[in-house]
Design a protein around this motif. Sequence first.
Motif, PDB file in Angstrom:
ATOM      1  N   VAL A 126      34.781  25.569 -72.515  1.00  0.00           N
ATOM      2  CA  VAL A 126      35.492  26.312 -73.561  1.00  0.00           C
ATOM      3  C   VAL A 126      35.986  25.350 -74.635  1.00  0.00           C
ATOM      4  O   VAL A 126      35.829  25.595 -75.839  1.00  0.00           O
ATOM      5  CB  VAL A 126      36.673  27.109 -72.962  1.00  0.00           C
ATOM      6  CG1 VAL A 126      37.568  27.640 -74.076  1.00  0.00           C
ATOM      7  CG2 VAL A 126      36.161  28.253 -72.106  1.00  0.00           C
ATOM      8  N   THR A 139      31.406  30.777 -82.301  1.00  0.00           N
ATOM      9  CA  THR A 139      31.493  31.780 -81.241  1.00  0.00           C
ATOM     10  C   THR A 139      30.620  32.978 -81.584  1.00  0.00           C
ATOM     11  O   THR A 139      30.837  33.641 -82.605  1.00  0.00           O
ATOM     12  CB  THR A 139      32.943  32.245 -81.041  1.00  0.00           C
ATOM     13  OG1 THR A 139      33.751  31.120 -80.672  1.00  0.00           O
ATOM     14  CG2 THR A 139      33.034  33.310 -79.965  1.00  0.00           C
ATOM     15  N   HIS A 169      33.088  24.011 -76.577  1.00  0.00           N
ATOM     16  CA  HIS A 169      32.560  25.086 -77.438  1.00  0.00           C
ATOM     17  C   HIS A 169      33.389  25.232 -78.707  1.00  0.00           C
ATOM     18  O   HIS A 169      32.839  25.328 -79.815  1.00  0.00           O
ATOM     19  CB  HIS A 169      32.550  26.402 -76.661  1.00  0.00           C
ATOM     20  CG  HIS A 169      32.528  27.617 -77.534  1.00  0.00           C
ATOM     21  ND1 HIS A 169      31.431  27.965 -78.296  1.00  0.00           N
ATOM     22  CD2 HIS A 169      33.487  28.555 -77.801  1.00  0.00           C
ATOM     23  CE1 HIS A 169      31.698  29.076 -78.969  1.00  0.00           C
ATOM     24  NE2 HIS A 169      32.933  29.438 -78.701  1.00  0.00           N
ATOM     25  N   LEU A 175      29.257  28.049 -74.947  1.00  0.00           N
ATOM     26  CA  LEU A 175      29.950  29.299 -74.655  1.00  0.00           C
ATOM     27  C   LEU A 175      29.281  29.978 -73.468  1.00  0.00           C
ATOM     28  O   LEU A 175      29.959  30.513 -72.572  1.00  0.00           O
ATOM     29  CB  LEU A 175      29.931  30.223 -75.871  1.00  0.00           C
ATOM     30  CG  LEU A 175      30.538  31.611 -75.661  1.00  0.00           C
ATOM     31  CD1 LEU A 175      31.986  31.501 -75.195  1.00  0.00           C
ATOM     32  CD2 LEU A 175      30.439  32.444 -76.940  1.00  0.00           C
TER      33      LEU A 175
END
Length: 288
Positions: free
Chosen positions: A189, A198, A192, A34
Amino acid sequence: MTRSRATAIGFTAILMWALLALFTIGSAPVPPLLLNALCFGIGGLIGLVWTARRGFGVLRSVSWRVYAFGTAGLFGYHLLYFTAFRLSPSAETGLIAYLWPLFIVLFSGLLPGEHLTARHVTGALIAFAGAALIVLGRDSDGATTAAGLVLAFGCAVTWAAYSVLSRRLGDVPTESVTVFCLATAVLSVVAHLVMEPTVWPVTASGWLAVLALGLGPVGAAFFTWDIGMKKGDIQLLGVASYAAPLLSTLALVLAGIARPSWMLLAAAVLVAGGAMLAAGGRRTGRKT
């Protein structure tokens, strides 16, 4: 642009990478991929501003193969690096990963118009010894695994190959790095979302650290490095890259995160000595 000026511009990337550890610590608890996505997104925005000077039409002249190559280099290196430390968070992993400056020096001897000398190789080995003192002297809470070391070796080869092969793309404008960064951000992204939870910065200083990373070590540094690799003294930049872990540790000392030591002084002597030895054999004054 002169060779010496391009080398100086390339060295600014090393100075920016010296702040990578400091800003990465400040960006906690953001997970690596991230963080990669955020930083390369900022770096891509810097590239858009950079590209606007010449016009975006310059990007259309670049082959998709070049974009694939650059994206694979940036994203591949960081994915291998982060995964290596996730599997093997040890000083030995860091040391293997930091073979890339030595590989740059060695691989550069295969390039047309470049000449690898014993001074370059010896200087790189001496500087590597200094970097080894820094890396192995750090505290390590994790165990070393074979898989982690293999991935660390892979990331070292990946970054060295990306850097050296960039020389073969000397006619490709540096503005192409904009697309490399934006594509790497998109792939980060996706990785991730598949590989990690997150977690956003929890303080204003955390967000500032992320912004600083994107503006410098994981942003503008790739543009100035591209100039250095394409038009500068590639052997000297390879050896000088060993200043990054040394300067990084000094930055942590100044920030009160790490403590000064005699080992740090010895590493400084080795890194500076290796770079000076390699610099003694470089060619100057050639225009590219």
